[in-house]
Design a protein around this motif. Sequence first.
Motif, short mmCIF file in Angstrom:
data_model
loop_
_atom_site.label_atom_id
_atom_site.label_comp_id
_atom_site.label_asym_id
_atom_site.label_seq_id
_atom_site.Cartn_x
_atom_site.Cartn_y
_atom_site.Cartn_z
N ASP A 31 -31.63 35.72 -1.00
CA ASP A 31 -30.35 35.50 -1.68
C ASP A 31 -30.08 33.99 -1.69
O ASP A 31 -29.41 33.46 -0.81
CB ASP A 31 -29.26 36.26 -0.91
CG ASP A 31 -27.90 36.05 -1.54
OD1 ASP A 31 -27.83 35.58 -2.70
OD2 ASP A 31 -26.89 36.33 -0.85
N THR A 32 -30.70 33.31 -2.66
CA THR A 32 -30.57 31.86 -2.75
C THR A 32 -30.68 31.46 -4.21
O THR A 32 -30.77 32.31 -5.10
CB THR A 32 -31.65 31.17 -1.88
OG1 THR A 32 -31.38 29.78 -1.84
CG2 THR A 32 -33.07 31.39 -2.41
N VAL A 158 -36.32 28.38 2.90
CA VAL A 158 -36.39 27.56 1.68
C VAL A 158 -36.87 26.13 1.99
O VAL A 158 -37.17 25.37 1.06
CB VAL A 158 -35.01 27.50 0.98
CG1 VAL A 158 -34.52 28.90 0.63
CG2 VAL A 158 -33.96 26.77 1.82
N ARG A 219 -27.66 22.33 11.11
CA ARG A 219 -26.48 21.44 11.14
C ARG A 219 -26.54 20.52 12.38
O ARG A 219 -26.28 19.32 12.28
CB ARG A 219 -25.23 22.33 11.15
CG ARG A 219 -23.88 21.71 11.25
CD ARG A 219 -23.47 20.85 10.15
NE ARG A 219 -23.80 21.27 8.80
CZ ARG A 219 -23.19 20.79 7.74
NH1 ARG A 219 -22.21 19.95 7.87
NH2 ARG A 219 -23.56 21.15 6.54
N PHE A 222 -29.21 17.93 11.81
CA PHE A 222 -28.71 17.02 10.77
C PHE A 222 -27.78 15.97 11.40
O PHE A 222 -27.94 14.76 11.20
CB PHE A 222 -27.96 17.85 9.72
CG PHE A 222 -27.62 17.13 8.46
CD1 PHE A 222 -28.40 17.29 7.33
CD2 PHE A 222 -26.51 16.30 8.38
CE1 PHE A 222 -28.09 16.64 6.14
CE2 PHE A 222 -26.18 15.65 7.21
CZ PHE A 222 -26.98 15.83 6.08
N GLY A 316 -37.59 15.70 14.77
CA GLY A 316 -37.79 17.15 14.68
C GLY A 316 -37.64 17.84 16.02
O GLY A 316 -37.03 17.31 16.95
N1 ACO Z 1 -29.21 29.59 -0.26
C1 ACO Z 1 -27.89 29.78 -0.46
N2 ACO Z 1 -26.97 29.62 0.50
C2 ACO Z 1 -27.41 29.25 1.72
C3 ACO Z 1 -28.78 29.04 2.00
C4 ACO Z 1 -29.69 29.23 0.96
N3 ACO Z 1 -31.02 29.03 1.10
N4 ACO Z 1 -28.91 28.67 3.30
C5 ACO Z 1 -27.69 28.66 3.82
N5 ACO Z 1 -26.78 29.01 2.86
C6 ACO Z 1 -25.32 29.11 2.99
C7 ACO Z 1 -24.89 29.38 4.41
O1 ACO Z 1 -24.87 30.76 4.66
C8 ACO Z 1 -23.49 28.80 4.42
O2 ACO Z 1 -22.63 29.70 3.82
P1 ACO Z 1 -21.10 29.88 4.35
O3 ACO Z 1 -20.48 28.54 4.14
O4 ACO Z 1 -20.57 30.97 3.47
O5 ACO Z 1 -21.25 30.24 5.79
C9 ACO Z 1 -23.60 27.59 3.50
O6 ACO Z 1 -24.77 27.82 2.67
C10 ACO Z 1 -23.78 26.26 4.22
O7 ACO Z 1 -24.81 26.40 5.18
P2 ACO Z 1 -25.16 25.22 6.16
O8 ACO Z 1 -26.25 25.67 7.09
O9 ACO Z 1 -23.92 24.66 6.76
O10 ACO Z 1 -25.78 24.16 5.13
P3 ACO Z 1 -26.08 22.64 5.37
O11 ACO Z 1 -25.34 21.84 4.40
O12 ACO Z 1 -26.00 22.26 6.83
O13 ACO Z 1 -27.63 22.54 4.99
C11 ACO Z 1 -29.81 22.38 6.01
C12 ACO Z 1 -28.58 23.25 5.75
C13 ACO Z 1 -30.45 22.08 4.68
C14 ACO Z 1 -30.79 23.16 6.88
C15 ACO Z 1 -29.40 21.09 6.72
O14 ACO Z 1 -28.56 21.37 7.81
C16 ACO Z 1 -30.59 20.28 7.22
O15 ACO Z 1 -31.37 19.76 6.46
N6 ACO Z 1 -30.69 20.08 8.54
C17 ACO Z 1 -31.75 19.28 9.15
C18 ACO Z 1 -33.01 20.07 9.31
C19 ACO Z 1 -34.08 19.20 9.92
O16 ACO Z 1 -34.18 18.04 9.58
N7 ACO Z 1 -34.85 19.73 10.86
C20 ACO Z 1 -35.77 18.90 11.61
C21 ACO Z 1 -37.11 18.98 11.16
S1 ACO Z 1 -37.79 20.56 11.29
C22 ACO Z 1 -39.08 20.49 12.46
O17 ACO Z 1 -39.10 19.76 13.42
C23 ACO Z 1 -40.13 21.49 12.29
#
Ligand code: ACO
Length: 329
Positions: A31-32, A158, A219, A222, A316
């Motif tokens: 659902d995206t 995603v 979050r 981030f 990360g």
């Molecule tokens: N499609 C549609 N809606 C979505 C999706 C999706 N794929 N994913 C989440 N949502 C919804 C959520 O349910 C939420 O809905 P609500 O407001 O009704 O509750 C809304 O979108 C906002 O969700 P958030 O999680 O707050 O979105 P955010 O703006 O924080 O973005 C993201 C999420 C992209 C993951 C961001 O937080 C991010 O990039 N964080 C950093 C990740 C990262 O850098 N990780 C480190 C590296 S990974 C590693 O080490 C392997």
Amino acid sequence: MIKPNTISIKATGSYVPDHCVSNDDLTQWLDTSHDWINKRTGIHNRRLSMGENTSELCIKAGQNVLKGTSVDPEDIGLIIVATMTPDSQSPSVASQVQAHLKAANAMSFDLNAACSGFVYGLAVAEKMLRHMTLPYALVIGGEVMSKVVDWSDRSTAVLFGDGAGGVLLEKADAKEQFISEDLHTNGDKGHALVSGEKSVSNPLVKGENNLGQLSMDGREIFNFVTKAIPVSIQTVLDSAGRQMEEVDFILLHQANARIIEIMAKKLNCPLDKFPTNIEHYGNTSAASLPILIDELAKEKTILNGNKQTIILSAFGGGLTWGTLLLELN
Ligand code: ACO
């Protein structure tokens, strides 16, 4: 100034699986929407393995690094593979790369610092190579993130993609390229990204013994990295006695285009100094920086014979983060 025993990047290479999955493709089971993913992350497509495991991606990336050089694989003394998605806990991915490249004299090991793994790996390899007799070290970042992603969780599914990239380091009498570094861990925040969890299970202790799927508090990461990375970048500049204006490019871990935009603003640095490819591959964890480096080298944006100052910075799981300042020549 030419100095003895300096370490420099001699060659780059990468490999990504052929199969391309668009944001629209993901809507078949999640659902995206393309709009949500694009607006929140900048990702359009990602490559997913159709069966190739991490070692196969890393072997192909390693072969591509060596292609076009006249380096004898037997002159490689060290192979590090940065990965959080190895085929198995033993043998390491690095030992499989060692075998396939016929690098008979190389010691090899995997390094797990999640998305910071390639930066950590370069920092480790650069120091080890200085003390080795053989002149080359191969550092690869490779991941099949699609093995650990929870494909029913739209908040992480995603984001990730599969791929591998690497660089060959050379020890020679040349100009020093590795100028300063800043590497950190904050294990107190380790819960923010968990993957491959394994509980104790033996005849005395009953427990689940399955490799756990990835879960992430996006979050929290981030908020953390948008504070920590600008400080880390300023630290390498200060240690090197350089100003931001002297930097040609800042290559950031490709996790989210919004994070990159925030960094540019916080560092008061034009966005065009932050090359990106996240649109095409998503977050490939430890592979993200070496794939980007290879693409920029292939198009002669970097490693083109001109003197350039570049910064590599990644963050990360761990949480880990790290930054290197390199002076290419
Ligand atoms: N499609 C549609 N809606 C979505 C999706 C999706 N794929 N994913 C989440 N949502 C919804 C959520 O349910 C939420 O809905 P609500 O407001 O009704 O509750 C809304 O979108 C906002 O969700 P958030 O999680 O707050 O979105 P955010 O703006 O924080 O973005 C993201 C999420 C992209 C993951 C961001 O937080 C991010 O990039 N964080 C950093 C990740 C990262 O850098 N990780 C480190 C590296 S990974 C590693 O080490 C392997």
